[in-house]
Design a protein around this motif. Sequence first.
Motif, PDB file in Angstrom:
ATOM      1  N   ALA A 148      -8.589 -48.465  65.944  1.00  0.00           N
ATOM      2  CA  ALA A 148      -8.231 -47.827  66.539  1.00  0.00           C
ATOM      3  C   ALA A 148      -7.072 -48.409  67.667  1.00  0.00           C
ATOM      4  CB  ALA A 148      -9.190 -47.752  68.060  1.00  0.00           C
ATOM      5  N   LEU A 174     -14.554 -53.096  77.522  1.00  0.00           N
ATOM      6  CA  LEU A 174     -14.647 -52.180  77.081  1.00  0.00           C
ATOM      7  C   LEU A 174     -15.309 -51.282  78.237  1.00  0.00           C
ATOM      8  CD1 LEU A 174     -15.864 -50.895  74.502  1.00  0.00           C
ATOM      9  CD2 LEU A 174     -18.054 -51.048  74.589  1.00  0.00           C
ATOM     10  N   CYS A 228     -11.618 -53.758  64.196  1.00  0.00           N
ATOM     11  CA  CYS A 228     -11.551 -52.496  64.457  1.00  0.00           C
ATOM     12  C   CYS A 228     -12.394 -51.745  63.598  1.00  0.00           C
ATOM     13  CB  CYS A 228     -11.079 -51.836  65.094  1.00  0.00           C
ATOM     14  SG  CYS A 228     -11.194 -50.354  66.066  1.00  0.00           S
ATOM     15  N   PRO A 229     -13.798 -51.507  63.349  1.00  0.00           N
ATOM     16  CA  PRO A 229     -13.852 -49.984  62.240  1.00  0.00           C
ATOM     17  C   PRO A 229     -12.791 -48.662  62.324  1.00  0.00           C
ATOM     18  CG  PRO A 229     -15.705 -50.455  63.732  1.00  0.00           C
ATOM     19  CD  PRO A 229     -14.695 -51.267  64.117  1.00  0.00           C
ATOM     20  N   TYR A 230     -12.511 -48.500  63.239  1.00  0.00           N
ATOM     21  CA  TYR A 230     -11.692 -46.777  63.104  1.00  0.00           C
ATOM     22  C   TYR A 230     -10.803 -47.456  63.094  1.00  0.00           C
ATOM     23  CZ  TYR A 230     -16.280 -46.426  64.145  1.00  0.00           C
ATOM     24  OH  TYR A 230     -18.488 -45.950  64.562  1.00  0.00           O
ATOM     25  N   CYS A 263     -11.302 -44.766  69.481  1.00  0.00           N
ATOM     26  CA  CYS A 263     -12.180 -45.584  69.627  1.00  0.00           C
ATOM     27  C   CYS A 263     -13.288 -45.103  69.834  1.00  0.00           C
ATOM     28  CB  CYS A 263     -11.501 -46.506  70.756  1.00  0.00           C
ATOM     29  SG  CYS A 263     -12.977 -47.969  71.311  1.00  0.00           S
ATOM     30  N   GLN A 264     -14.351 -45.725  68.855  1.00  0.00           N
ATOM     31  CA  GLN A 264     -15.802 -44.925  69.730  1.00  0.00           C
ATOM     32  C   GLN A 264     -16.797 -46.217  70.364  1.00  0.00           C
ATOM     33  OE1 GLN A 264     -16.920 -42.736  67.484  1.00  0.00           O
ATOM     34  NE2 GLN A 264     -14.785 -42.485  67.956  1.00  0.00           N
ATOM     35  N   GLY A 265     -16.107 -47.143  70.737  1.00  0.00           N
ATOM     36  CA  GLY A 265     -16.605 -47.655  72.063  1.00  0.00           C
ATOM     37  C   GLY A 265     -17.226 -49.136  71.349  1.00  0.00           C
ATOM     38  N   CYS A 266     -17.352 -49.103  70.183  1.00  0.00           N
ATOM     39  CA  CYS A 266     -18.781 -50.166  69.708  1.00  0.00           C
ATOM     40  C   CYS A 266     -18.257 -51.912  70.303  1.00  0.00           C
ATOM     41  CB  CYS A 266     -17.878 -50.804  68.299  1.00  0.00           C
ATOM     42  SG  CYS A 266     -16.921 -51.415  67.299  1.00  0.00           S
ATOM     43  N   GLY A 267     -17.350 -51.763  70.867  1.00  0.00           N
ATOM     44  CA  GLY A 267     -16.826 -53.465  71.393  1.00  0.00           C
ATOM     45  C   GLY A 267     -16.917 -54.352  70.421  1.00  0.00           C
ATOM     46  N   ALA A 268     -16.795 -54.389  69.285  1.00  0.00           N
ATOM     47  CA  ALA A 268     -16.298 -55.790  68.341  1.00  0.00           C
ATOM     48  C   ALA A 268     -14.895 -56.548  69.037  1.00  0.00           C
ATOM     49  CB  ALA A 268     -15.882 -55.661  67.043  1.00  0.00           C
ATOM     50  N   CYS A 269     -13.763 -55.915  69.082  1.00  0.00           N
ATOM     51  CA  CYS A 269     -12.903 -56.502  69.202  1.00  0.00           C
ATOM     52  C   CYS A 269     -13.004 -56.972  71.025  1.00  0.00           C
ATOM     53  CB  CYS A 269     -11.712 -55.285  70.360  1.00  0.00           C
ATOM     54  SG  CYS A 269     -12.495 -53.744  71.042  1.00  0.00           S
ATOM     55  N   ALA A 329     -12.281 -49.074  74.167  1.00  0.00           N
ATOM     56  CA  ALA A 329     -11.821 -50.953  75.059  1.00  0.00           C
ATOM     57  C   ALA A 329     -10.555 -50.408  75.725  1.00  0.00           C
ATOM     58  CB  ALA A 329     -11.683 -51.237  73.933  1.00  0.00           C
TER      59      ALA A 329
END
Lengths: 662, 147
Positions: free
Chosen positions: A601, A645, A597-599, A628-634, A580
């Motif tokens: 980041a 993203l 963000c779960p990480y 960042c793992q790139g989930c896209g939540a943000c 992101a």
Amino acid sequence: MQRIGVFVCHCGTNIAGTVDVKKVVEMAAHEPGVVHAEDYAYMCSEAGQEKIHKAIKEKKLTGLVVCSCSPRMHETTFRNAAEKAGLNPYMVEIANIREHCSWIHKDMEEATEKAVILMRAAVAKVNLDAPLKPGESKVTKRALVIGGGIAGIQTALDIAEAGYPVDIVEKTPSIGGRMSQLDKTFPTLDCSSCILTPKMGEVNAHPLINIYTYSEVESVAGFVGDFTVEIRKKARSVDMNKCTGCGLCQEKCPSKKSLSEFNRGLSTRSAIYTPFAQAVPNVPVIDRDACIKFKTGKCGICSKVCQAGAIDYDQKDEIITEKYGAIVVATGFDMIKLDRYDEYAYSQSKDVITSLELERIMNAAGPTGGHLERLSDGKAPKEIVFIQCVGSRCADDRGKSYCSKICCMYTAKHAMLIRDKYPDTNVTVFYIDVRTPGKNFDEFYRRAVEDYGVNYIKGQVGKVIPQPNGKLLVQGADLIDSKQILKEADMVVLAAAIEPNEGVRKIATMLTASIDTNNFLTEAHAKLRPVESPTAGIFLSGVCQGPKDIPETVSQAGAAAVKAIGLLAKDKLLTNPCTAHSDELLCNGCSQCANVCPYGAITYEDKEVNDHGIRETRRIAVVNDALCQGCGACTVTCPSGAMDLQGFSNRQILAEVDAICR
Amino acid sequence: MSIEKNEEFRPKIVAFCCNWCSYAGADLAGSSRMSYSADVKIIRVPCSCRVNPMFILRAFERGADGVIMCGCHPGDCHYTSGNFYARRRMTLLFSMLDYIGVENGRTRVEWVSAAEGAKFSQTMHEFVDKITSLGKNVRLEDLRCRN
Ligand SMILES: Cc1cc2nc3c(=O)[nH]c(=O)nc-3n(C[C@H](O)[C@H](O)[C@H](O)COP(=O)(O)OP(=O)(O)OC[C@H]3O[C@@H](n4cnc5c(N)ncnc54)[C@H](O)[C@@H]3O)c2cc1C
Ligand code: SF4
Ligand code: SF4
């Protein structure tokens, strides 16, 4: 404007059989940006990749669409092919026209139409692709193995032998798993502990292996190459460093009425105990629920008799935090609970037992000292009935839909061992099918029938009825002679289905590893990546992935080790560049993104921005690419539309939507 | 006024599938040859939490008749918590859409794991049937977007 090449794969007839590939090529030529389109029998082959290479060079392509199988299959192949020809690998999109199209549709016209639409969506996406560059992350050269059964033991040994440190986390007080409970093992009938104990000793002594028994994984954070794991070492109440394993405490402990887990509740143990004589480590634990000292404050006998002064009633749970590059799950299995199978009278009669209980009864260290006897009256059974597939291959939701795989073989083993040791005991086995695929397996089963005179009856048992005279009336059907069978037995043994150990779902959730409806861990690819979880850095070993016997478990354990070693041997890993990013001009520093963000980041920085000529310092969200793992939540949370993203941008997904709804 | 029933009606359906569970579940449906209607077109997203309500509105605006979002089962999200956000967002969005006339039947959230090919195909069957019975979406379609 991009210069896009579209490559349509036939996949032999897998795609071309249902999708008119020529038509897809023809339609591709009309799409914006497409300057080249061709089809080929096998795009993933050397020759197919060569075509891609040539087109990139000759047509100066800036983006590729490959219409083929799932991106989960060959995205990497085509990205690598692009990279070889000098194109950024992230300028490649896959239109999944096999799994999502040709394989599920029969009508050629319909399938072709859909394939064209999927191609269009991919072209629309590539048009908005931008070159991306993966970052690098480090690899912690240490592995974690969860579960200390034969699977975990073997994996740990193999990884350690390759020179990497390994920690084993085992829930119970000793490693060994189910195999330590078995008496003899098919297909060779060697004694289980004779082959297991040396391996347990070996892991214990290995300088690179560290065993945490009576411990559980508490939390997992991080990602492949860099996991941070918290391990809860439960209070043993005995100092591991001081205890000499003399066993005096167990002898003198006055609280002796707890059911032995190891003997499946068929015998008792003291409150301070080691589960079995060969336990590794040979250090007892105090079961605080049973211990008189913990319950009433009085007693303390063990502490008085312990010459080494190892007893420590004040010991507390300890949390150990450690970093790992790879994690192997080897949590094994248990037998299903039989409360839904009341017709077999398991809860009504002591003489109806499970196969695992029989293993303990036949074992010299078991509850009966290895004598085959009825648990109700201690008499030797003269007539034994085995019932296979109890809860396996079950059509309704009482049991499991799958075959437990090991029961046919262990039942043949049990029958043979009993006939060998007690020739005047009759053995009858009720079965649906006898399944013996495996080296020397069918020979083994035939020996049971031909040499040991075990009576195999094809058919199921409807009911087991305890009789007033202590016998068990078995009502079954013989499907081959199509007749009812009524048999009076002294003992009934149920080959109950096996299921993954409880708690595995919790582990899977912590690891974000996928798990199926039966709680078996899912492999990354059923055929081609059978020991890897879809989550990078997580590997599967033993029965936690699916039912298997010891030889198969050991081979899989080795395979999981090799995969883990392959990861640990790397110094750096490339990270996913689909991360992101926030747009400085749009971000208003509201902090919403960091909350989801779960990480962790996202952080905020005061940055000087130039907004249409106005220079000012603003608080702006900054994403740490490495985290960042790139989930896209943000991206969805951001109220100002500043967060986007890479690789799955808002504009790209909207373009796909547009292409599909066109 | 009675709505003319068109036998030839082929719904346009957009399915957002997360990469880790549902997209893999759809792949499994494919490799197990568990068919479902060709009216369903899948868009791959990293996680269900990547699905912006904007994408769904856009789909309806462009003439989609139904939109389904599939993700990992609650608790099994590859990114730990993404599907919880998605679930909350979609609940709100769908009730708002219903309020403005895009019936609840046209939107759906389903959790499909990588091992649930059969569930994926079954869900798509049901959803297509539902949309077919609801007929064409006219409420949000932006006629200027029609070809
Ligand atoms: C009645 C019976 C007879 C059998 N006979 C034979 C035979 O003759 N020949 C043969 O080849 N196979 C036989 N088998 C099969 C054999 O037992 C298995 O193949 C083997 O034990 C599988 O090993 P595993 O390590 O995968 O699982 P397990 O042996 O179950 O080991 C798993 C370990 O992980 C631990 N664990 C579980 N959850 C956690 C957690 N959350 N955290 C930490 N640790 C955890 C458990 O305590 C256990 O120690 C038999 C099985 C049964 C039931
Ligand atoms: S203190 Fe507890 S464990 Fe020790 S001897 Fe007494 S009852 Fe047994
Ligand atoms: S995409 Fe996901 S992991 Fe990356 S910053 Fe946003 S919320 Fe965090």
